[in-house]
Design a protein around this motif. Structure first.
Motif, PDB file in Angstrom:
ATOM      1  N   LEU A  85      20.187 -75.716  52.939  1.00 12.48           N
ATOM      2  CA  LEU A  85      20.106 -75.371  54.260  1.00 12.48           C
ATOM      3  C   LEU A  85      18.632 -74.861  54.430  1.00 12.48           C
ATOM      4  N   THR A  86      18.284 -75.373  55.815  1.00 11.53           N
ATOM      5  CA  THR A  86      16.711 -74.630  56.172  1.00 11.53           C
ATOM      6  C   THR A  86      17.152 -74.279  57.644  1.00 11.53           C
ATOM      7  N   PRO A  87      16.372 -73.591  58.230  1.00  9.91           N
ATOM      8  CA  PRO A  87      16.226 -73.240  59.782  1.00  9.91           C
ATOM      9  C   PRO A  87      16.703 -74.146  60.773  1.00  9.91           C
ATOM     10  N   PHE A  88      16.438 -75.391  60.310  1.00  9.86           N
ATOM     11  CA  PHE A  88      16.563 -76.546  61.414  1.00  9.86           C
ATOM     12  C   PHE A  88      17.650 -77.532  60.986  1.00  9.86           C
ATOM     13  N   SER A  89      18.414 -78.023  62.182  1.00  5.38           N
ATOM     14  CA  SER A  89      19.382 -78.724  61.869  1.00  5.38           C
ATOM     15  C   SER A  89      18.868 -80.291  61.406  1.00  5.38           C
ATOM     16  N   GLY A  90      19.546 -80.768  60.483  1.00  2.00           N
ATOM     17  CA  GLY A  90      19.142 -82.138  60.068  1.00  2.00           C
ATOM     18  C   GLY A  90      17.958 -82.110  59.135  1.00  2.00           C
TER      19      GLY A  90
ATOM     20  N   PRO B  45      11.689 -67.950  57.710  1.00  2.00           N
ATOM     21  CA  PRO B  45      11.662 -66.495  57.485  1.00  2.00           C
ATOM     22  C   PRO B  45      11.143 -65.975  56.017  1.00  2.00           C
ATOM     23  N   HIS B  46      10.738 -65.009  56.042  1.00  2.00           N
ATOM     24  CA  HIS B  46      10.071 -64.600  54.588  1.00  2.00           C
ATOM     25  C   HIS B  46      10.300 -63.091  54.320  1.00  2.00           C
ATOM     26  N   ALA B  47      11.418 -62.662  53.704  1.00  6.19           N
ATOM     27  CA  ALA B  47      11.927 -61.347  53.418  1.00  6.19           C
ATOM     28  C   ALA B  47      10.812 -60.608  52.852  1.00  6.19           C
ATOM     29  N   HIS B  48       9.874 -60.913  52.230  1.00  8.36           N
ATOM     30  CA  HIS B  48       8.944 -59.973  51.739  1.00  8.36           C
ATOM     31  C   HIS B  48       7.699 -60.146  52.468  1.00  8.36           C
ATOM     32  N   ALA B  49       7.707 -60.465  53.713  1.00  7.34           N
ATOM     33  CA  ALA B  49       6.666 -60.412  54.503  1.00  7.34           C
ATOM     34  C   ALA B  49       5.921 -59.029  54.855  1.00  7.34           C
ATOM     35  N   PHE B  50       6.889 -58.004  54.747  1.00  8.71           N
ATOM     36  CA  PHE B  50       6.411 -56.523  54.899  1.00  8.71           C
ATOM     37  C   PHE B  50       5.244 -56.267  53.738  1.00  8.71           C
ATOM     38  N   ARG B  51       5.377 -56.858  52.581  1.00  6.81           N
ATOM     39  CA  ARG B  51       4.463 -56.479  51.606  1.00  6.81           C
ATOM     40  C   ARG B  51       3.087 -57.451  51.646  1.00  6.81           C
ATOM     41  N   ALA B  52       2.911 -58.420  52.519  1.00 12.81           N
ATOM     42  CA  ALA B  52       1.887 -59.277  52.662  1.00 12.81           C
ATOM     43  C   ALA B  52       0.490 -58.595  52.615  1.00 12.81           C
ATOM     44  N   PRO B  53       0.397 -57.575  53.453  1.00 18.39           N
ATOM     45  CA  PRO B  53      -0.895 -56.947  53.816  1.00 18.39           C
ATOM     46  C   PRO B  53      -1.799 -56.736  52.388  1.00 18.39           C
TER      47      PRO B  53
ATOM     48  N   SER C  60      14.477 -58.079  55.729  1.00 18.48           N
ATOM     49  CA  SER C  60      14.811 -59.197  55.744  1.00 18.48           C
ATOM     50  C   SER C  60      15.193 -59.638  57.310  1.00 18.48           C
ATOM     51  N   SER C  61      15.955 -58.529  58.025  1.00 16.00           N
ATOM     52  CA  SER C  61      16.279 -58.834  59.720  1.00 16.00           C
ATOM     53  C   SER C  61      14.980 -58.782  60.246  1.00 16.00           C
ATOM     54  N   LEU C  62      14.162 -57.680  60.081  1.00 20.37           N
ATOM     55  CA  LEU C  62      12.818 -57.631  60.772  1.00 20.37           C
ATOM     56  C   LEU C  62      11.939 -58.828  60.515  1.00 20.37           C
ATOM     57  N   ALA C  63      11.782 -59.451  59.568  1.00 23.25           N
ATOM     58  CA  ALA C  63      11.176 -60.750  59.286  1.00 23.25           C
ATOM     59  C   ALA C  63      11.954 -61.921  60.064  1.00 23.25           C
ATOM     60  N   LEU C  64      13.092 -61.748  60.145  1.00 20.43           N
ATOM     61  CA  LEU C  64      13.821 -62.880  60.847  1.00 20.43           C
ATOM     62  C   LEU C  64      13.485 -62.871  62.394  1.00 20.43           C
ATOM     63  N   VAL C  65      13.507 -61.620  62.817  1.00 20.88           N
ATOM     64  CA  VAL C  65      13.148 -61.339  64.381  1.00 20.88           C
ATOM     65  C   VAL C  65      11.784 -61.826  64.693  1.00 20.88           C
ATOM     66  N   ALA C  66      10.857 -61.449  63.780  1.00 23.35           N
ATOM     67  CA  ALA C  66       9.621 -61.732  64.080  1.00 23.35           C
ATOM     68  C   ALA C  66       9.334 -63.298  63.948  1.00 23.35           C
ATOM     69  N   TRP C  67       9.894 -63.885  62.953  1.00 16.10           N
ATOM     70  CA  TRP C  67       9.974 -65.427  62.687  1.00 16.10           C
ATOM     71  C   TRP C  67      10.419 -66.177  64.027  1.00 16.10           C
ATOM     72  N   LEU C  68      11.613 -65.849  64.697  1.00 20.84           N
ATOM     73  CA  LEU C  68      12.267 -66.226  65.672  1.00 20.84           C
ATOM     74  C   LEU C  68      11.084 -66.181  66.876  1.00 20.84           C
ATOM     75  N   GLU C  69      10.592 -65.087  67.061  1.00 16.80           N
ATOM     76  CA  GLU C  69       9.611 -64.690  68.349  1.00 16.80           C
ATOM     77  C   GLU C  69       8.416 -65.706  68.085  1.00 16.80           C
ATOM     78  N   GLY C  70       8.198 -66.130  66.817  1.00 15.30           N
ATOM     79  CA  GLY C  70       6.771 -66.938  66.575  1.00 15.30           C
ATOM     80  C   GLY C  70       7.104 -68.426  66.630  1.00 15.30           C
ATOM     81  N   LEU C  71       8.335 -68.620  66.982  1.00 12.62           N
ATOM     82  CA  LEU C  71       8.687 -70.350  66.712  1.00 12.62           C
ATOM     83  C   LEU C  71       7.878 -71.228  67.760  1.00 12.62           C
ATOM     84  N   ASP C  72       7.480 -70.592  68.726  1.00 11.68           N
ATOM     85  CA  ASP C  72       6.770 -71.491  69.920  1.00 11.68           C
ATOM     86  C   ASP C  72       5.385 -71.408  69.361  1.00 11.68           C
ATOM     87  N   ARG C  73       4.862 -70.792  68.391  1.00 10.33           N
ATOM     88  CA  ARG C  73       3.586 -70.983  67.882  1.00 10.33           C
ATOM     89  C   ARG C  73       3.057 -72.216  67.561  1.00 10.33           C
TER      90      ARG C  73
END
Length: 605
Positions: free
Chosen positions: A141-146, A301-309, A577-590
């Motif tokens: 599975l991926t975030p996008f259908s098909g 979505p990147h569950a470990h994005a919090f450690r990216a800095p 993980s959940s915070l990263a998913l919220v940020a990812w969904l908010e950035g989908l239109d970028r």
């Protein structure tokens, strides 16, 4: 990030690659009479990427029995005169996706965003993602259908016009499912010699033209850097093409690591004086810095994005010096330590007295109770979901209380979870983590939990390298998986085989240390600094799926509890993980990382 793209024009395959990544050596294209291969990463040896790509093209093109998956960190598209193959190495570091409808593939890319539509999301994926940290790399599975993921070690075969012909899992010759080891086996010294040889080979195949090694002062990263230095010195008489990369803290808990870092650097340079230490001051870095950028711009979505800095700062220092590969010590904790799930094997084969005796030794060596050891390594692997429910009942009263790896977090709405298969996702994840033989599943799971590389992939165009992890090399994993517990377990001495293997190189202070300071201080600092921003991110989220999926106020309460230090690493992972998913969904239109400066590749034989 789109490194290559395959689509069809006028019924004929059209293969294109990124010119920028090709100049950096991150994409290699070769052709022969058989066909054309575009390889992202490297096959066989990081230094001779063209030879590895040709070998993959020739070997995969032979009809008959499929050859074993070659070692390397790669994703590849192979176009022959009569078929097309899509494949990845078994460790699945570099992504590869395809868009399919009605049995026909219309496009292939390393970027899932470039294939998917922001208006056609796959809710089952988000349940799978939220069920555990390891969901993404081993799920179709991926975030996008098909849009589907080519799995690690898999070969997807298409016709020359894109019709789906089959998906074949293909494993490397490592011993993922070895026979039950006999009571007799190699002693510690013999096991150490086997590990040393396998680790030297793994480091050697990952060496580039300009190699950076992350050095933290721990046993794992110092071992990799020492072997890299010795290999370069033996080849060239010096190690001038070796960079020793470290983050340094002068305050907080992590400042206690500085003496070990200094000892490690001194030991490496004693063997190879020309190695260049690059020390990056990290006192001002905290988890969740610029979180919306790191999590929102990721391909998925990147569950470990919090450690990216922290990692991004180190990556930037290595990139400035022109490094083309960066080696880490990731994976050593689960791979080269004694395997605690050996206790589960003893229990399920009826050797209860032996299991009890060894469990007592584990408890004494780890300063844990016998009951805790048996629950963690015998009971929980047998009944993972039931064990978590019982723990959750005991840990009530807070949002994070008792929240483990598979249970539904309280902020995930039960209606969404029921509608889109959260329970099935939790069962699938628990089976992957523990499997029928948890002592073997440990190695498969370690590959994904120990080395989250989405940041490395996201930054590769800018940095010019991917991370690589010698401890997760198939030969290293095979070596450790076939060793009996008698050869690897020494009470109170973690990673005894690695310490013995590196006894002639590791300085005494590092060889003798058994505890390393975790990054909890960095996490707590980040929540103190950015907790209000994270809560505001959740409350201001406009993507409709956020409100459909999450009880936002309960998620905000979880952030506040984590900020106060409540919960544990398992529950914090669920929040992250959940915070990263919220940020990812908010950035989908970028704007997505679509293929720019594309170089067309001849796809015919």
């Amino acid at each position: 990030m789109e490194a290559l793209r395959l689509d069809w024009a006028g019924g004929a395959p059209r293969l294109r690659t990124s010119e920028a990544l090709a100049r950096q050596g991150l994409v290699t294209t070769v052709s022969s009479r058989a066909g054309t291969a575009a390889v992202v990463g490297w096959v066989g040896s990081a230094r001779d990427r063209a030879a590895g790509a040709r070998s993959l093209l020739d070997d995969a093109g032979r009809r008959g029995a499929a050859p074993p998956t070659p070692a390397g960190d790669y994703a590849a598209v192979l176009v022959y005169g009569d078929r097309i193959l899509l494949t990845r190495d078994e460790q699945a570091r570099i992504p590869l996706f395809f868009r399919e409808s009605g049995g026909r593939v219309s496009a292939v890319s390393t970027s899932v965003r470039c294939l998917g539509s922001a208006t056609e999301l796959e809710p089952r994926y988000f349940c799978r993602y939220l069920a555990g940290n390891m969901a993404q790399p081993h799920s179709d599975l991926t975030p996008f259908s098909g849009v589907h993921r080519v799995l690690g070690g898999e070969v997807v075969e298409l016709s020359i016009t894109g019709q789906m012909r089959g998906r074949t899992p293909r494993r490397s010759p490592r011993a993922t499912d070895p026979p039950e080891p006999a009571a007799e086996g190699p002693c510690l010294d013999e096991a150490a010699q086997e590990l040393r040889l396998a680790l030297e080979t793994a480091v050697g195949r990952r060496m580039g033209t300009m190699t950076a090694c992350h050095v933290s002062g721990g046993t794992d990263s110092t071992s990799v850097a020492l072997l890299a230095a010795l290999l370069l010195a033996a080849e060239r008489g010096d190690a001038g093409d070796l960079v020793l990369l470290a983050g340094r803290f002068s305050r907080g808990e992590l400042a206690a690591e500085r003496p070990y870092l200094d000892v490690a650097m001194e030991a490496i340079r004693r063997h190879t004086p020309a190695a260049r230490p690059v020390i990056v001051d990290a006192d001002d870095v905290a988890d969740f810095d610029d979180f919306q950028h790191h999590a929102g711009d990721a391909d998925e979505p990147h569950a470990h994005a919090f450690r990216a800095p922290f990692w991004a700062r180190l990556h930037a220092a290595a990139a400035e010096l022109g490094c083309d590969t960066l080696l880490t010590g990731c994976g050593a904790d689960p791979v080269v330590d004694a395997n605690p799930f050996h206790l589960h094997r003893l229990a399920r084969t009826g050797r209860l007295r032996q299991m009890t005796e060894q469990a007592r030794a584990w408890a004494a060596g780890s300063e844990r109770g016998l009951r805790d050891i048996v629950r963690a390594y015998v009971v929980q692997p047998a009944f993972p979901l039931a064990a978590e429910r019982i723990t959750a009942l005991r840990g009530g009263g807070t949002v994070l209380g008792g929240l483990g790896t598979f249970n539904r977090p309280r902020w995930l709405r039960p209606g969404f979870a029921r509608a889109h298969g959260y329970r099935d996702a939790g069962i699938a994840e628990s089976r992957f983590v523990f499997g029928r033989k948890p002592e073997q599943s440990l190695y498969d799971a370690a590959n994904y939990v120990a080395a989250p590389d989405l940041l490395s992939w996201q930054r590769a165009r800018r940095d010019g390298f991917f991370l690589s992890h010698p401890f997760l090399d198939p030969e290293v994993v095979a070596t450790m998986s076939r060793l009996p517990a008698a050869a690897t377990f020494r009470p109170g001495r973690p990673k005894a085989v690695l310490r013995a293997a590196m006894a002639d190189l590791l300085p005494a202070p590092i060889r003798g240390r058994s505890v390393k300071v975790p990054f909890n201080d960095l996490y707590a600092r980040g929540l103190r600094r950015h907790g209000d921003e994270l809560i505001a991110l959740c409350r201001s989220a406009r993507h409709p799926l956020v409100a459909e999926m999450f009880d936002v106020e309960t998620l905000c309460r979880a952030v506040r509890e984590a900020r106060l230090g409540l919960g544990d690493s398992y529950s914090w992972d669920r929040v992250n993980s959940s915070l990263a998913l919220v940020a990812w969904l908010e950035g989908l239109d970028r704007r997505s990382g679509a293929l720019g400066g594309a170089a067309p590749v001849s796809a015919g034989s």
